[in-house]
Design an enzyme around this catalytic site. Structure first.
Site, PDB file in Angstrom:
ATOM      1  NE  ARG A 182     116.080  42.720  83.467  1.00 50.46           N
ATOM      2  CZ  ARG A 182     116.104  41.859  82.457  1.00 50.46           C
ATOM      3  NH1 ARG A 182     117.073  40.969  82.378  1.00 50.46           N
ATOM      4  NH2 ARG A 182     115.158  41.876  81.542  1.00 50.46           N
ATOM      5  NE  ARG A 239     108.225  37.095  76.123  1.00 52.07           N
ATOM      6  CZ  ARG A 239     108.851  37.859  77.011  1.00 52.07           C
ATOM      7  NH1 ARG A 239     108.342  39.028  77.347  1.00 52.07           N
ATOM      8  NH2 ARG A 239     109.966  37.424  77.588  1.00 52.07           N
ATOM      9  NE  ARG A 297     112.928  35.918  73.943  1.00 52.75           N
ATOM     10  CZ  ARG A 297     113.181  37.034  74.611  1.00 52.75           C
ATOM     11  NH1 ARG A 297     113.972  37.941  74.078  1.00 52.75           N
ATOM     12  NH2 ARG A 297     112.641  37.253  75.796  1.00 52.75           N
ATOM     13  NE  ARG A 330     114.482  35.506  82.003  1.00 51.39           N
ATOM     14  CZ  ARG A 330     113.808  36.087  81.025  1.00 51.39           C
ATOM     15  NH1 ARG A 330     113.133  35.352  80.151  1.00 51.39           N
ATOM     16  NH2 ARG A 330     113.779  37.410  80.927  1.00 51.39           N
TER      17      ARG A 330
END
Length: 214
Positions: free
Chosen positions: A88, A127, A160, A171
């Site tokens: 990443r 999600r 989550r 993020r």
């Protein structure tokens, strides 16, 4: 065949990596899965990683590199692997390259899935993840057969903390700050190919298969 999957959180790397692994008979290595196992088992690494993940921050390199490098040399990767969620950062990519060079191994393909930020936020807020086995669903694009219940093990599905809209935006800010150097790094090696991730997931997969050429 050794493949790296790049793309922002929620771009669909995980789903495509699973399909690639199944089609070509190679290992699917997910840093997310590695981290979640450690968090669930409350290992020292898991406890440290959870602090960052709950804030929508990326896990520091020194907490993730050793786990991933060790994993890619396990016996089950003899036919190759698709690496999902690593590297990443440029420093992670350099560590990976150095480790592979020591064994005279090269990455064959780097697949970069491009999706606009607004779509990412919508995707991730829908999600749901199984608390028991870690299987991933989406309330719109990949819903479970029974609402809030995992098809595989019957476990409870949750949203989550790091999939909540405010955390996703944070993020993405971090992701964009780091990704451009990573893209340049693999472009320089002439192994990076971009894929339009806004298409239907089946079409995205077809595009990737064309790139792999086998």
């Amino acid at each position: 065949m050794k493949i790296l999957m790049l793309g922002s959180p929620g771009a669909g790397k995980g789903t495509q990596a699973q399909w690639i692994a199944k089609k070509y008979g190679i290992a699917h290595i997910s840093t997310g899965d590695i981290l979640r196992v450690n968090i669930k088992n409350e290992t020292e690494l898991g406890k440290k990683a959870k602090i960052y993940m709950d804030q929508g921050l990326l896990v520091p390199d020194d907490l993730i590199c050793d786990l991933v490098i060790n994993r890619i040399f396990h016996l089950d990767v003899v036919n190759g692997y698709v690496l999902d969620g690593f590297p990443r950062t440029l420093s992670q990519a350099e560590v990976l390259t150095a480790a592979l060079d020591q064994s005279d191994v090269k990455v064959d393909h780097v697949i970069y899935i491009e999706v606009p930020d607004a779509k990412i936020v919508n995707r991730m807020s829908g999600r749901r993840v199984c608390l028991v086995c870690g299987a991933t669903y989406h309330v719109k694009y990949n819903p479970p057969k029974v609402e809030d219940k995992c098809d595989i093990c019957g476990g409870v599905l949750i949203l989550r903390d790091d999939d909540k809209p405010e955390t996703v935006r944070k993020r993405l800010d971090i992701y964009h700050a780091q990704m451009h150097t990573l893209i340049d790094y693999y472009n320089a090696a002439s192994i990076l190919v971009k894929v339009d991730g806004t298409k239907d997931i089946d079409k995205v997969f077809q595009d990737i298969v064309k790139i792999l050429g086998v």
